[in-house]
Structures are given as C-alpha cells and as structure tokens.
Design an enzyme around this catalytic site. Sequence first.
Site, mmCIF file in Angstrom:
data_model
loop_
_atom_site.group_PDB
_atom_site.id
_atom_site.type_symbol
_atom_site.label_atom_id
_atom_site.label_comp_id
_atom_site.label_asym_id
_atom_site.label_seq_id
_atom_site.Cartn_x
_atom_site.Cartn_y
_atom_site.Cartn_z
ATOM 1 N N LYS A 90 33.661 41.955 54.971
ATOM 2 C CA LYS A 90 34.981 41.376 55.228
ATOM 3 C C LYS A 90 35.303 41.348 56.716
ATOM 4 O O LYS A 90 35.980 40.439 57.186
ATOM 5 C CB LYS A 90 36.069 42.151 54.478
ATOM 6 C CG LYS A 90 36.129 41.847 52.993
ATOM 7 C CD LYS A 90 37.498 42.220 52.444
ATOM 8 C CE LYS A 90 37.613 41.882 50.967
ATOM 9 N NZ LYS A 90 38.929 42.247 50.415
ATOM 10 N N LYS A 111 28.388 33.714 43.290
ATOM 11 C CA LYS A 111 29.418 34.204 42.383
ATOM 12 C C LYS A 111 30.561 33.179 42.265
ATOM 13 O O LYS A 111 30.913 32.538 43.256
ATOM 14 C CB LYS A 111 29.968 35.513 42.969
ATOM 15 C CG LYS A 111 30.481 36.478 41.935
ATOM 16 C CD LYS A 111 30.797 37.829 42.548
ATOM 17 C CE LYS A 111 31.868 38.494 41.698
ATOM 18 N NZ LYS A 111 32.125 39.879 42.001
ATOM 19 N N LYS A 131 37.383 32.364 43.866
ATOM 20 C CA LYS A 131 38.615 31.615 44.102
ATOM 21 C C LYS A 131 38.633 31.012 45.495
ATOM 22 O O LYS A 131 39.434 30.136 45.781
ATOM 23 C CB LYS A 131 39.834 32.512 43.882
ATOM 24 C CG LYS A 131 39.860 33.762 44.741
ATOM 25 C CD LYS A 131 40.845 34.769 44.176
ATOM 26 C CE LYS A 131 40.630 36.130 44.840
ATOM 27 N NZ LYS A 131 41.206 37.226 44.088
#
Length: 338
Positions: free
Chosen positions: A117, A200, A203
């Site tokens: 991240k 994966k 969203k």
Amino acid sequence: MATTFTPRVFSGIQPSGGLTLGNYLGAIKRFVDMQGAEFETIYCMVDLHAITVWQDPADLRKNTRELCAGFIASGIDPESSVLFNQSQVPEHTQLGWIFNTVARMGWLNRMTQFKDKAGKNRENSSVGLFAYPALMAADILVYHATHVPVGEDQKQHVELTRDIAAKFNHDYGVDFFPVTEPVIEGAATRVMSLRDGSKKMSKSDPSDMSRINMTDDADAIAQKIRKARTDPDALPSEVDGLKDRPEARNLVNIFAAMNDSTVEAVLADVGGKQFSEFKPLLADLAVAKLSPISSEMARLMEHQDEIDKILARGAERARALAAPILKQTYEIVGMVGA
Ligand code: TRP
C-alpha cells in the site's frame, strides 16, 4: 495451565468502496455460515482502518452504511451476531495504543500489506497505515476472539496478532490474551477478475465488467457473466483439467461456492459442456443468489435510520464485551484508576 477461552469469532471489513462478489463469497457468506451455536460471532465495519488511506467523508459514511446493508441482506442477523462500526467502540483504539507499545518496528516493517500500500511512497504514507496491524490485533483481542475468518492476504496480520498476544502475555507474566486461530478461505472462495483469471476481483479495477458488484441488478449480473473471458475448450470433467485455465477455474469456483458445492461435484455435472452452455447456468445461479441480496440492500439503504439504529445497538453490545477486557488490560499494565 492454559486458560480456556469462549469460542468467539471476530472479523472486519473496511468500508472503503463498493462490495463485490469477491467480498461476498470470500468473506460475508462465510461469516453467515459461522453464525449459530458453535461460536459467538462479532462482525465489524472497520472505518478507523479505512482512513489509514484518504477517504472522502461523505463516501465513508455511505460505504459504512452500504456495508452494513450488505451484511444484513446476505444473512447476518444483527440479533445473533454483534454487528457494528469500529469507531463507535473506543476500546479498539485504546487497546490499539497499548499494542503500539508491544509491537516492534521490525515486525511492522515486514508487513507485506504495508509495503504494497505504501509502495515507493513510504515517507509520505500515514503513521496509521504503518500501525494498522496493531489496531487490527486490538480489534480481535479486545474480545478475546479465538477464531478470525480472513482471506489469505490477511494471514500475516493474524500471525502478528498472535505475536502481540504472546509478547504481551510474556512481558507482563500473564496468560491473558488468547492465541487466535486464523480461519483462511479455501481456494474455491478466492474470486478472480472476470476479465483476467490471474488477478483478484477488485473494486478498484478500472473495468466494471471485471467484477460483479453486490449492488448489480439481475441484467447486469447476467451480462457480465455472458461477457466473461474464457478459453475455447470445453469444460473438463476432472479438477486436473482446470490446470493452466485460470478463467475456466474461476467460473467453476464461483459456481461451486454459490451452490454450496465442490469443484469436483460441479465438474462431474458440467464436464464436457461448452462455455456457451455453462455460462447461462452460471448466470441463472448468480442471479438467483445475488439479486435478492441486491434488492434487499437497496431497500435498506432507503431506511438509513434503521441501519444507524442497528449499528448503535451493535456498538452498545460490543462495548459491553470489550470494556471489561480493556479494564483488566489497564490493570495488568499498571494504569492507576483502571
Ligand atoms: N485488515 C482487514 C482487511 O483489510 C480488515 C480488518 C481489520 C480485520 N481488522 C480486522 C479482519 C480484524 C479480521 C479481523 O481485510
């Protein structure tokens, strides 16, 4: 002698964006299945974790309520489970601070989610993003939770939670926090992108065709499955035949997970069929399972006061469990007045 702890499940989802079929099959559906006699179940919308990366306040509010609606529409019963948003239970943050003093810099530095991240921009990422796993350990341990259902990507954080519990117990010479078990999702519940079977379902993928959103209506669900990428071969009748066919494997996995079946059983049924025959079966199944959920979510979202009441009530029940554990922690640590 080791203390025995009540079997208690805790898990959390970040209200940081729309819900996908991946959240449903990989997390929420399993949370529903764990409700019942064997465990006490506690499910949390972790809004304090979400803000470790920037969230627009209006979006955060909407996403928190939508996640709550998604939980309930999927079958989480706010009476039999404790369902709430993290920020309404300050004990999480309070125990999180204690754990900031237990966790070592070196441990947190090894966390792959932080590295991913933060990327190249480590110096500019928030302190909260770095300390994220200590707050997650507090989420779990403030309830003495024994079992934590999570995706494979969270395994390292649950292991860190075990390390924090063990170090706390060792440093203070107590047997107070349980050593929590991760309950990792099976391969069948890992849902991949409909456009690329090696990624994966997410969203944040720029293509909406890559995912099924829990708010999609029946037409959208059917269309996305019709357009899903596949290879030109027929379906195999054995699991081995899915090797090196990530898109085929993904669609069969989705079918099996939604049907509460296994990949073996599905292939025994549909082996030999072309995708042109299989996709309509999958689309019918997905619509049958998901469209009642999306319409119930839409209905609940029109009754925000109902959702807010459920969250307030859940937070009250959560605090009743967490407050005595935090108080004992403060006593162990030596805080006067605890
Ligand atoms: N880190 C988890 C995720 O991103 C969310 C989370 C926060 C969580 N606290 C938790 C999951 C406690 C399980 C238990 O998916």
